[in-house]
Design an enzyme around this catalytic site. Structure first.
Site, PDB file in Angstrom:
ATOM      1  N   ASP A 139     -26.980 -65.539 -19.465  1.00 38.20           N
ATOM      2  CA  ASP A 139     -26.292 -65.243 -20.551  1.00 38.20           C
ATOM      3  C   ASP A 139     -27.258 -64.408 -21.623  1.00 38.20           C
ATOM      4  OD1 ASP A 139     -24.420 -65.641 -23.159  1.00 38.20           O
ATOM      5  OD2 ASP A 139     -23.275 -66.784 -21.775  1.00 38.20           O
ATOM      6  N   HIS A 212     -24.317 -66.573 -28.105  1.00 41.05           N
ATOM      7  CA  HIS A 212     -23.320 -66.863 -26.963  1.00 41.05           C
ATOM      8  C   HIS A 212     -24.090 -67.565 -26.096  1.00 41.05           C
ATOM      9  CE1 HIS A 212     -20.906 -65.713 -23.276  1.00 41.05           C
ATOM     10  NE2 HIS A 212     -19.851 -65.446 -24.479  1.00 41.05           N
ATOM     11  N   SER A 541     -15.374 -67.139 -21.895  1.00 37.07           N
ATOM     12  CA  SER A 541     -16.849 -67.407 -22.148  1.00 37.07           C
ATOM     13  C   SER A 541     -17.092 -69.079 -22.260  1.00 37.07           C
ATOM     14  CB  SER A 541     -17.390 -66.611 -23.130  1.00 37.07           C
ATOM     15  OG  SER A 541     -17.605 -65.464 -22.662  1.00 37.07           O
TER      16      SER A 541
END
Length: 765
Positions: A139, A212, A541
Site C-alpha cells: 500500500d 491509505h 480498500s
C-alpha cells in the site's frame, strides 16, 4: 527590399533545417517493461542468471539498466526500453514475455463487534499461534508512531521472518518493533516513469504520506487502542481483525499511483521474507492472466502457501466491473456496518431530510439562505462545485447544494468555503442513488441521497427566499438493515471467465474507523491541517484488509490449511440473509442483492473457524484450469512461472475447478442451436474435504426459477476421517432465455451442525 527578403528566407530555412536535425536526433521515448525469463532454459555459457539477464538486456540496449530482478513470484527483471528495443528483446530465445508496466490505483472500530469478534474471543486461536502469522500489506506505507502499531505483550519476532526494516530520512530502524516487524519501499518504477521523488512532497521511505496504507494495515492487524475516535465520532476500542498477528509493510503506492514493476518487486520480497497473507487494496484493468502483474505474483505467492486478498474495486454498481478476478486471489467487495453518522437538513418549508456527515465544528446558528451551485456559477461545472466554479457574490453567507461526482466530496466543501459559503448539502445523482458516505467536511455539511436531493432542488426553484439548517446527529449504532451492499462495490459477472463467480464475498467497507497518517488531515486535502490518529473512510480498500486479517486468524487456527481452504471456509460460511430471512439489500437499487453483488455473502468469521468441509485446490488444479482456457505452454509459464504442458488426450473443463461457488453461463434464445425452445445442459464437478468431525452431509438446493433443473449426485456424502475427500456433480439443465436474463440459486451441504453453502449464478448470454 528584395535582398532583405532573401536574407529572411535564408534565415528561416536555416532555422527549419536545424529544427529538423534536432527532431531527427530526438531519442525515442522509453517505458518500463517487466521481462519474464525462462529460467530453466538459460544457456550454459552463462555462469548465473544475473549474467544472462544483463547480457540479454545489453544486446538490445547498451545504456539500459535493470530496475529490479525478480526471483520468487517470477524469474526476470524490469527495465526501461524503447518500443523497438522491447520488440527486439521479446524475439530473443529464453524470453517468455516483455510486458509494458501497468499502472494501478488504490481502491479507496465498530467492525470487530459487528463481525462478532468481541463476543467470541474464547474461540480465537491461542495468542502464541496468532502471533506467528505475518500479514504483508502492499500500500502507501505506515505511520509507525501510532498506538495501533504498539507491540506491548507481543513475543519476539517469529523465527520464520526473513525481512528487514528499511530506513530513510523519515524512517529509521526503531520505527519497527514486534508488531510492525518489517517495512520496505519500492520506488524504482515510479521514479523511472516520473522522475526522482520530491522529498519535500513525499517520503522516500516506508513512511505513509497518504493515510491509505496506515488505514488498511491497522484494519487487518492493528493492536487494540481504547478511546479511539474521529472528532468524537465512532468512539470506542479500535482494533484490527488479528490483533496478535505481525505486520510487514511494503510501500508500493505513491502520490501519482502504484506501478507494476514496484508491485512485482514487493510481492517477490514478501514471499522471500516469509509472510503468510498478502493484502492488496489495489487494482487496475482486466487482462489475461499471463499479462496481469498482480495475478502472476499472486499465483506464485499462493503456490508458496500464501493467501492473497485483493479489493474488488470501486466501480459499482455497473455490472462486469469487478477487478482482481484470478481464481487464486480472494476478491473482496464492500458492505455497510450497523453504524451511521446522521446529519439532518431542515428546509424553510419545514421538511426535514436525513443524511450523513463527520463535521464536528461550529454549527450554523439558524436558518441560512440556500442556493444551488448550478445557479451560482459562471461555468457549466457549478452544479458539481468544481474548484473556481462558484461566484462568491452568489454564495457568500449561504448553504450551497452541490451534486456528487467529478471531484472529491470533501473538496466540494472546500470550494464552497473558499467562495464564502457557510455550509454545503451534497446531493447524490442517479449514478449514486441512495448510497451515503460520510466525510470529515471543513464546514457544516450533510450528504443526502438522490431522492432528497431532487426535493431540495424543487424547493429552491419554487421558493424566492429558500433557507435551510444543518445539524449533526452524532454516532448511531444498531442501524438496520445491515449490512447492505455498497453501491460503489464492483460487481460481477466475471468479465474474463464467466464460469468463475467474482467477487468472492463482501466485508465491511463503508465508514470504517482505523489508523491514519500524521502527514495529512482526514480529508487528504492540502488545506486540511487537522491532525488525527484515526480516520473514517470507505471503499473496497477497507473491506479487503478485514478479510486479510480474518484469513490470518484462520491460518493461526489451522496452520496446515492451504490458501484455497481458508478462502473456502470464509465463503461457505458467509451469510446472505438477515435474521428475518430477507436477502441482503443492495443500496444501489433498494432491492435484494445477488451473488453478482456479494459473491458467497457477507463474511462470518466465527463460523469460518469451523466450516466442517472445504473446497480445497492446489497448484495442479489451477494449471488444469488454464488448460481448459486453451492456454499454450508459454502462456501457462508466463502466468504461473511453471513448466506445464496440457495433455491433448485429456478433456479439461473450466467447470471442474474446485471453486466454492458456481457461475453458470448458458446460451441465450438468440444463439442456442435449435432456437428458442432448445435446452442446454452443463455439468460441474466439485470435491469436498472434511476438516471437522466424522459425519454425513446431505444436500439441499433452492432456486428462483423452477424451469432450471439442478441435479446433485450423490445427494449425501459420508466422511469418516479428517482430511477425507468426496466428490459430487451438479448438472444444470435449462431452456433458452433472452440474453441478459439472470437467475440465482444456492446449494448447501449440512450435517445438522455445519452448513456448507455455495451461491449459484445463472446467466444467459
Amino acid at each position: 527590399m528584395k535582398l532583405g527578403l532573401l536574407h529572411i528566407a535564408a534565415l528561416v530555412l536555416l532555422v527549419l533545417s536545424q529544427y529538423g536535425a534536432a527532431e531527427s536526433t530526438k531519442k525515442p521515448a522509453k517505458s518500463t517493461y517487466i521481462i519474464h525469463m525462462d529460467k530453466s532454459n538459460m544457456p550454459t555459457t552463462f555462469a548465473g542468471h544475473l549474467e544472462w539477464y544483463d547480457s540479454s538486456l545489453k544486446s538490445v540496449s547498451d545504456g539500459a539498466d535493470m530496475l529490479y530482478t525478480y526471483n520468487s513470484v517470477l524469474h526476470g527483471f524490469s527495465t526501461r526500453l524503447t518500443a523497438k528495443e522491447a520488440e527486439l528483446l521479446e524475439k530473443q530465445p529464453g524470453i517468455l514475455s516483455v510486458l509494458p508496466e501497468a499502472r494501478y490505483e488504490l481502491h479507496t472500530t465498530r467492525t470487530p463487534e459487528f463481525l462478532g469478534l468481541e463476543k467470541n474471543e474464547a474461540l480465537y486461536p491461542e495468542s502464541n499461534l496468532a502471533s506467528e502469522v505475518i500479514v504483508a500489506v502492499l500500500d502507501t506505507g505506515a505511520w509507525p508512531e501510532l498506538k495501533s502499531y504498539d507491540d506491548a505483550g507481543l513475543s519476539p519476532v517469529p523465527s520464520t521472518w526473513k525481512g528487514t526494516c528499511e530506513v530513510g530520512k523519515t524512517f529509521n530502524s526503531s520505527s519497527c518493533n514486534n508488531k510492525l516487524i518489517g517495512a520496505r519501499f519500492f520506488s524504482k518504477g515510479y521514479e523511472a516513469a516520473l522522475g526522482p521523488i520530491d522529498e519535500s512532497m513525499e517520503s522516500r521511505s516506508p513512511r505513509d504520506d497518504d493515510g491509505h496504507g496506515t488505514h488498511t494495515s491497522t484494519t487487518a492487524a492493528g493492536s487494540a487502542v481504547p478511546e479511539a475516535n474521529l472528532f468524537g465520532f465512532a468512539s470506542g476500542i479500535a482494533r484490527g481483525m488479528a490483533t496478535q498477528a505481525r505486520l510487514a509493510i511494503y510501500k508500493v503506492c505513491w502520490l501519482s499511483g502504484c506501478f507494476g514493476s514496484d508491485i512485482m518487486a514487493a510481492m517477490d520480497k514478501a514471499v522471500e521474507d516469509g509472510v503468510n497473507v498478502i493484502s492488496m487494496s489495489i487494482g487496475g484493468g482486466i487482462t489475461d492472466y499471463y499479462r496481469d502483474t498482480i495475478s502472476m505474483g499472486a499465483f506464485n505467492a499462493m503456490a508458496q502457501g500464501i493467501l492473497v486478498s485483493c479489493s474488488a474495486g470501486n466501480s459499482g454498481p455497473s455490472p462486469l466491473s469487478v477487478a482482481n478476478i484470478a481464481p487464486w486471489i480472494t476478491t473482496v467487495g464492500a458492505g455497510t456496518l450497523d453504524r451511521d453518522f446522521p446529519a439532518y437538513v431542515t428546509l424553510g418549508n419545514g421538511k426535514k431530510y436525513r443524511g450523513v456527515s463527520l463535521y464536528n465544528g461550529k454549527s450554523l446558528s439558524g436558518p441560512v439562505p440556500l442556493v444551488f451551485g448550478g445557479k451560482a456559477s459562471s461555468s457549466s461545472s457549478g452544479e458539481v462545485c468544481f474548484t473556481g466554479s462558484l461566484v462568491a457574490s452568489k454564495v457568500a453567507g449561504k448553504i450551497v447544494v452541490c451534486d456528487r461526482g467529478g471531484n472529491s466530496r470533501a473538496q466540494k466543501s472546500m470550494v464552497v468555503k473558499n467562495a464564502g459559503g457557510v455550509g454545503m448539502i451534497l446531493t447524490n445523482t442517479a449514478s449514486y442513488g441512495e448510497e451515503l458516505v460520510a466525510d470529515a467536511y471543513l464546514l457544516p455539511s450533510a450528504a443526502l441521497g438522490q431522492k432528497a436531493g431532487i426535493e431540495i432542488k424543487k424547493y429552491i426553484s419554487s421558493d424566492p427566499t429558500p433557507t435551510a439548517t444543518i445539524a449533526s446527529g452524532g454516532t448511531e449504532l444498531d442501524v438496520q438493515p445491515s449490512p447492505v451492499v455498497a453501491s460503489f462495490s464492483s460487481r460481477g459477472p466475471n468479465p474474463l471467465n464467466q464460469q468463475i463467480l467474482k467477487p468472492d464475498l463482501i466485508a465491511p467497507g463503508v465508514n470504517v474507523l482505523a489508523g491514519w497518517t500524521g502527514a495529512v488531515g482526514p480529508t487528504g486535502l492540502d488545506k486540511d491541517k487537522r491532525q488525527v490518529n484515526f480516520n473514517i473512510i470507505s471503499g473496497t480498500s477497507m473491506s479487503c484488509p478485514h478479510v486479510s486479517g480474518l484469513a490470518a486468524l484462520l491460518k493461526a487456527a489451522h496452520q496446515d490449511w492451504s490458501p484455497a481452504a481458508i478462502r473456502s471456509a470464509l465463503m461457505t460460511t458467509a451469510y446472505t440473509k438477515y435474521k428475518n430471512g430477507e436477502t441482503i439489500k443492495d443500496v444501489a437499487t433498494g432491492s435484494s442483492s445477488t451473488p453478482f453483488d456479494y459473491g458467497a455473502g457477507h463474511v462470518d468469521p466465527m463460523a469460518a473457524l469451523d466450516p466442517g468441509l472445504v473446497y480445497d485446490a492446489a497448484v495442479e488444479d489451477y494449471l488444469r484450469f488454464l488448460c481448459a482456457l486453451n492456454y499454450t505452454s508459454a502462456q501457462i509459464k508466463s502466468s504461473t512461472n511453471r513448466d506445464y504442458s496440457c495433455d491433448s488426450s485429456t478433456k479439461y473443463n473450466v467447470e471442474d475447478l474446485n471453486y466454492p461457488s458456481f457461475a453458470v453461463p448458458l446460451e441465450s434464445a438468440s444463439s442456442v442451436s435449435g432456437g428458442a425452445g432448445a435446452s442446454s445442459t452443463v455439468k460441474y464437478t466439485r470435491t469436498l474435504t472434511n476438516v471437522g468431525s466424522p459425519g454425513t452431509y446431505t444436500v439441499s438446493v433452492s432456486s428462483q426459477i423452477p424451469s432450471v433443473k439442478i441435479l446433485v449426485e450423490p445427494k449425501s456424502l459420508t466422511f469418516g476421517n479428517m482430511g477425507e475427500k468426496k466428490s459430487y456433480t451438479v448438472t444444470f439443465t435449462a431452456g433458452s432465455m433472452p440474453s441478459g436474463t439472470t437467475s440465482f440459486a444456492s446449494l448447501k451441504w449440512s450435517d445438522g451442525k455445519h452448513s456448507v453453502g455455495s451461491p449459484i449464478a445463472i446467466s444467459w448470454t
